[in-house]
Design an enzyme around this catalytic site. Structure first.
Site, PDB file in Angstrom:
ATOM      1  N   ASP A   1      31.570  48.566  50.805  1.00  0.00           N
ATOM      2  CA  ASP A   1      32.103  49.283  49.501  1.00  0.00           C
ATOM      3  C   ASP A   1      31.075  49.239  48.497  1.00  0.00           C
ATOM      4  O   ASP A   1      30.363  48.370  47.769  1.00  0.00           O
ATOM      5  CB  ASP A   1      33.163  48.104  48.902  1.00  0.00           C
ATOM      6  CG  ASP A   1      34.191  48.991  48.016  1.00  0.00           C
ATOM      7  OD1 ASP A   1      33.653  49.530  47.143  1.00  0.00           O
ATOM      8  OD2 ASP A   1      35.472  48.853  48.248  1.00  0.00           O
TER       9      ASP A   1
ATOM     10  N   SER B   1      37.932  53.475  45.451  1.00  0.00           N
ATOM     11  CA  SER B   1      38.095  52.944  46.708  1.00  0.00           C
ATOM     12  C   SER B   1      39.338  53.356  47.417  1.00  0.00           C
ATOM     13  O   SER B   1      39.501  53.378  48.534  1.00  0.00           O
ATOM     14  CB  SER B   1      37.762  51.681  46.774  1.00  0.00           C
ATOM     15  OG  SER B   1      36.405  51.217  46.365  1.00  0.00           O
TER      16      SER B   1
ATOM     17  N   HIS C   1      43.424  44.106  48.339  1.00  0.00           N
ATOM     18  CA  HIS C   1      42.490  44.929  47.665  1.00  0.00           C
ATOM     19  C   HIS C   1      42.448  46.501  48.326  1.00  0.00           C
ATOM     20  O   HIS C   1      43.004  46.590  49.145  1.00  0.00           O
ATOM     21  CB  HIS C   1      41.092  44.485  47.585  1.00  0.00           C
ATOM     22  CG  HIS C   1      40.463  44.743  46.271  1.00  0.00           C
ATOM     23  ND1 HIS C   1      39.329  45.698  46.276  1.00  0.00           N
ATOM     24  CD2 HIS C   1      40.929  44.826  45.190  1.00  0.00           C
ATOM     25  CE1 HIS C   1      38.752  45.938  45.019  1.00  0.00           C
ATOM     26  NE2 HIS C   1      39.715  45.374  44.424  1.00  0.00           N
TER      27      HIS C   1
ATOM     28  N   GLU D   1      35.213  45.169  55.955  1.00  0.00           N
ATOM     29  CA  GLU D   1      34.639  45.489  54.783  1.00  0.00           C
ATOM     30  C   GLU D   1      33.811  44.461  53.980  1.00  0.00           C
ATOM     31  O   GLU D   1      34.197  43.510  53.902  1.00  0.00           O
ATOM     32  CB  GLU D   1      35.928  45.911  53.523  1.00  0.00           C
ATOM     33  CG  GLU D   1      35.456  46.437  52.485  1.00  0.00           C
ATOM     34  CD  GLU D   1      36.391  46.317  51.247  1.00  0.00           C
ATOM     35  OE1 GLU D   1      36.143  47.096  50.251  1.00  0.00           O
ATOM     36  OE2 GLU D   1      37.133  45.601  51.243  1.00  0.00           O
TER      37      GLU D   1
ATOM     38  N   ASP E   1      30.069  46.157  45.855  1.00  0.00           N
ATOM     39  CA  ASP E   1      30.585  47.158  44.915  1.00  0.00           C
ATOM     40  C   ASP E   1      30.935  46.439  43.605  1.00  0.00           C
ATOM     41  O   ASP E   1      30.533  46.711  42.500  1.00  0.00           O
ATOM     42  CB  ASP E   1      31.937  47.672  45.204  1.00  0.00           C
ATOM     43  CG  ASP E   1      32.867  48.524  44.297  1.00  0.00           C
ATOM     44  OD1 ASP E   1      32.291  49.506  43.923  1.00  0.00           O
ATOM     45  OD2 ASP E   1      33.746  47.900  43.533  1.00  0.00           O
TER      46      ASP E   1
ATOM     47  N   HIS F   1      29.169  46.724  39.720  1.00  0.00           N
ATOM     48  CA  HIS F   1      29.929  47.007  38.511  1.00  0.00           C
ATOM     49  C   HIS F   1      29.559  45.946  37.447  1.00  0.00           C
ATOM     50  O   HIS F   1      29.840  46.387  36.360  1.00  0.00           O
ATOM     51  CB  HIS F   1      31.441  46.615  38.983  1.00  0.00           C
ATOM     52  CG  HIS F   1      31.945  47.762  39.660  1.00  0.00           C
ATOM     53  ND1 HIS F   1      32.293  48.906  38.976  1.00  0.00           N
ATOM     54  CD2 HIS F   1      33.037  47.741  40.816  1.00  0.00           C
ATOM     55  CE1 HIS F   1      32.672  49.978  39.933  1.00  0.00           C
ATOM     56  NE2 HIS F   1      33.232  49.355  40.865  1.00  0.00           N
TER      57      HIS F   1
ATOM     58  N   HIS G   1      31.677  55.049  48.591  1.00  0.00           N
ATOM     59  CA  HIS G   1      31.269  55.640  47.493  1.00  0.00           C
ATOM     60  C   HIS G   1      30.005  55.115  46.950  1.00  0.00           C
ATOM     61  O   HIS G   1      29.651  53.946  47.534  1.00  0.00           O
ATOM     62  CB  HIS G   1      32.499  55.974  46.528  1.00  0.00           C
ATOM     63  CG  HIS G   1      32.576  54.476  45.926  1.00  0.00           C
ATOM     64  ND1 HIS G   1      31.872  53.560  45.223  1.00  0.00           N
ATOM     65  CD2 HIS G   1      34.130  53.810  46.331  1.00  0.00           C
ATOM     66  CE1 HIS G   1      32.457  52.228  45.166  1.00  0.00           C
ATOM     67  NE2 HIS G   1      33.691  52.653  45.683  1.00  0.00           N
TER      68      HIS G   1
HETATM   69 ZN   LIG Z   1      34.340  50.130  42.770  1.00  0.00          ZN
END
Ligand SMILES: [Zn+2]
Ligand SMILES: *[C@@H]1O[C@H](CO)[C@@H](O)[C@H](O)[C@H]1NC(C)=O
Ligand SMILES: *[C@@H]1O[C@H](CO)[C@@H](O)[C@H](O)[C@H]1NC(C)=O
Length: 536
Positions: free
Chosen positions: A69, A119, A182, A338, A343, A347, A385
């Site tokens: 992720d 996501s 999630h 995952e 990710d 952040h 992404h």
């Molecule tokens: Zn994110």
């Protein structure tokens, strides 16, 4: 003598020689100067491997989809260097195990309504084969974000790879380091207009009769209730209990979904196990269905993980156990893994944590590669992404990847090689109070005391409380049967269809059939060669 010759010849012609599993991910430069000899040897070693790789067109019996992720290409490069440096090398020359896979492509990640994706929509693309609206899960673009409409639900609902795989009797599993409810895992089993509706309490009153929350969909509906392996976090969302330090949603309907999951397995009369720590997970062996939840919310970042037996497993531990439980299935399996917290680290502008999570993710991939057979197992590694992170400046070879780009004479202070375009790192670096004439508005980062902390925020010139994703393409790496389907530049929704094709299940199964017809002629050729050699 002739027989030996024939056999050797056949190995060469028909490619029956056992494949060499050894991947050299750490290349140590042995000479003081990396001269032409070094680079010729490096290139020719690689050519030797690349030219011997055969295109595998067997049906992919087993498929493992690894989703990092937020693992954009800048993250892949910087974490590869971090990995090499952890091993005592300069770092740039090392490889992640997945970077040595035989096929690579690029994925366009935009969603139906946004240039830069989230996501939920990207996981729906990869797992269900359609692009959709931002923050929507398991529906096509007719579904409106944050609004439940029972008329649209029926027509806009899309099935996932888990459902397609279960329909032909494959075993299925999902492993994540995030809450099991999630966005990324949820796209495999849920259909919902807002990714945040993980607990009943999050659904607006007016929609409570229109939809179930994500956790309930996992336990009560297909394909969630048919999953053989479920590993991740999210005890709180499941109504198992709550932790004062966990700020994500709590149930208010009084349901205990872990107990409901256990009761349902007992009713089905299948062997099952519900576990909450590493030791209990390791003890699982032949259970037909397992639920492992290792935290109230997301699982810990690996650098902050409790590694004792009663702590939580690593992503490699979970992947290994999942494969052990799924393998042996007559019809094979589909597993999604995952690496979900790369990710989250980005952040927060926590570069060290992000890079470390990416390396742990690669450990899980290497483990999976080691314990499976590339003749029947397709392994795909991609990201949903990218992130607003760059690797910039002109740092010297072997420079600490978490350190500073080379100082230049026209700069008053050094800046970090890894910087973000935006995020909370802004506040770590911005000088507070009035800025005097001629003073810099940023603190010289080399004077900051906490640069070794796992949660040290790298520089960001624009404040965002949560750093954003970015919209450039991500890479996709594949190895095993039909991995050549991933050579090219693709829409993200292609991923589900290419998997459907390779595994010959689901809506695009037939597109890989033409390749089958080529096999008998290859076999015939080999037979002809045997006959001719024996009678020559
Ligand atoms: Zn994110
Ligand atoms: C929910 O069920 C699990 C067993 O699946 C049990 O261990 C847990 O204590 C229960 N939680 C509550 C709040 O009753
Ligand atoms: C995979 O196998 C290689 C070669 O045998 C070994 O060096 C490596 O440590 C293994 N990796 C994992 C994660 O088990």
């Amino acid at each position: 003598m002739r027989a030996v010759l024939v056999v050797t010849f056949l190995f060469a012609v028909c490619g029956a020689a056992p494949s060499d599993k050894k991947q050299e991910t750490e290349i140590r430069m042995v000479k003081a100067i990396e001269d032409k000899e070094v680079w010729f040897e490096e290139a020719q070693n690689r050519l030797d491997k690349v030219t011997k790789k055969k295109q595998i067109e067997n049906k992919a019996k087993n498929i493992i989809l690894f989703i990092g992720d937020g693992m954009g290409i800048a993250t892949v490069t910087t974490s590869r260097i971090y990995r090499g440096q952890l091993n005592g090398n300069t770092g740039e020359e090392s490889f992640h195990s997945f970077e040595l896979f035989s096929n690579v492509g690029l994925i366009k990640t935009y969603t139906v309504n946004m240039q830069v994706p989230d996501s939920a929509a990207t996981a729906t693309a990869m797992l269900c084969g359609v692009k959709t609206n931002q923050e929507v899960i398991g529906f096509d673009a007719n579904a409106i974000y944050d609004e439940c409409n029972s008329e649209i639900i029926g027509t806009s609902k899309v099935e996932s790879l888990f459902k397609w795989a279960q329909d032909i009797g494959k075993r299925t599993g999902v492993v994540t380091t995030t809450r099991i409810t999630h966005a990324t895992p949820a796209a495999g089993y849920a259909h919902i207009n807002n990714r945040d509706w993980e607990c009943d309490s999050e659904i607006p009153e007016e929609y409570k009769s229109c939809t179930k929350d994500i956790a309930r969909q996992l336990v009560e509906d297909e394909p969630g209730k048919n999953l053989n392996v479920i590993f991740g976090g999210g005890l709180q969302q499941m109504g198992f209990g709550s932790s004062p330090s966990e700020s994500s949603c709590k149930r208010t309907d009084g349901k205990n979904l872990t107990s409901q999951w256990e009761n349902d397995r007992a009713t089905e009369r299948v062997s099952y196990g519900f576990v909450t720590n590493r030791e209990q997970m390791e003890a699982l062996s032949t259970e037909q269905k397992v639920l492992g939840l290792f935290g109230y919310g997301h699982m810990s970042f690996d650098l902050e993980r409790d590694t004792t037996p009663t702590g939580s497993p690593s992503i490699a531990d979970m992947t290994e156990k999942a494969i052990e439980l799924l393998q042996g299935a007559q019809n094979g399996y589909f597993l999604m893994v995952e690496g979900g917290r790369i990710d989250h680290a980005h952040h927060g502008n926590y570069a060290r944590l992000a890079l470390d999570e990416a390396v742990r993710f690669d450990e899980a991939i290497e483990k999976a590669f080691n314990i499976t057979n590339e003749d029947d197992t397709l392994i795909i590694v991609t990201a949903d992404h990218s992130h607003a992170m760059t690797m910039n400046g002109y740092p010297e070879r072997g420079n600490d990847i978490l350190g500073f780009a080379q100082k230049t004479t026209d700069k008053e202070f050094a800046y970090e090689t890894i910087t973000y375009a935006n995020g909370p790192g802004y506040n770590v670096h911005k000088k507070l109070g009035a800025i005097a004439e001629g003073e810099y508005m940023w603190i010289d980062p080399s004077t900051l005391q906490n640069r070794d902390d796992t949660r040290y925020g790298h520089f960001a010139p624009i404040y965002e409380s949560i750093e954003t994703h970015s919209g450039e393409d991500v890479a996709i790496y594949a190895n095993g049967p039909f991995s050549h389907l991933f050579n090219g530049v693709f829409e993200q929704s292609y991923v589900a269809h290419a998997i459907s094709c390779a595994g010959k299940f689901g809506p695009s199964a037939d597109y890989c059939n033409s390749a089958l017809s080529a096999r008998p002629s290859a076999l015939l050729l080999c037979l002809l060669i045997i006959v001719r050699s024996l009678f020559a």
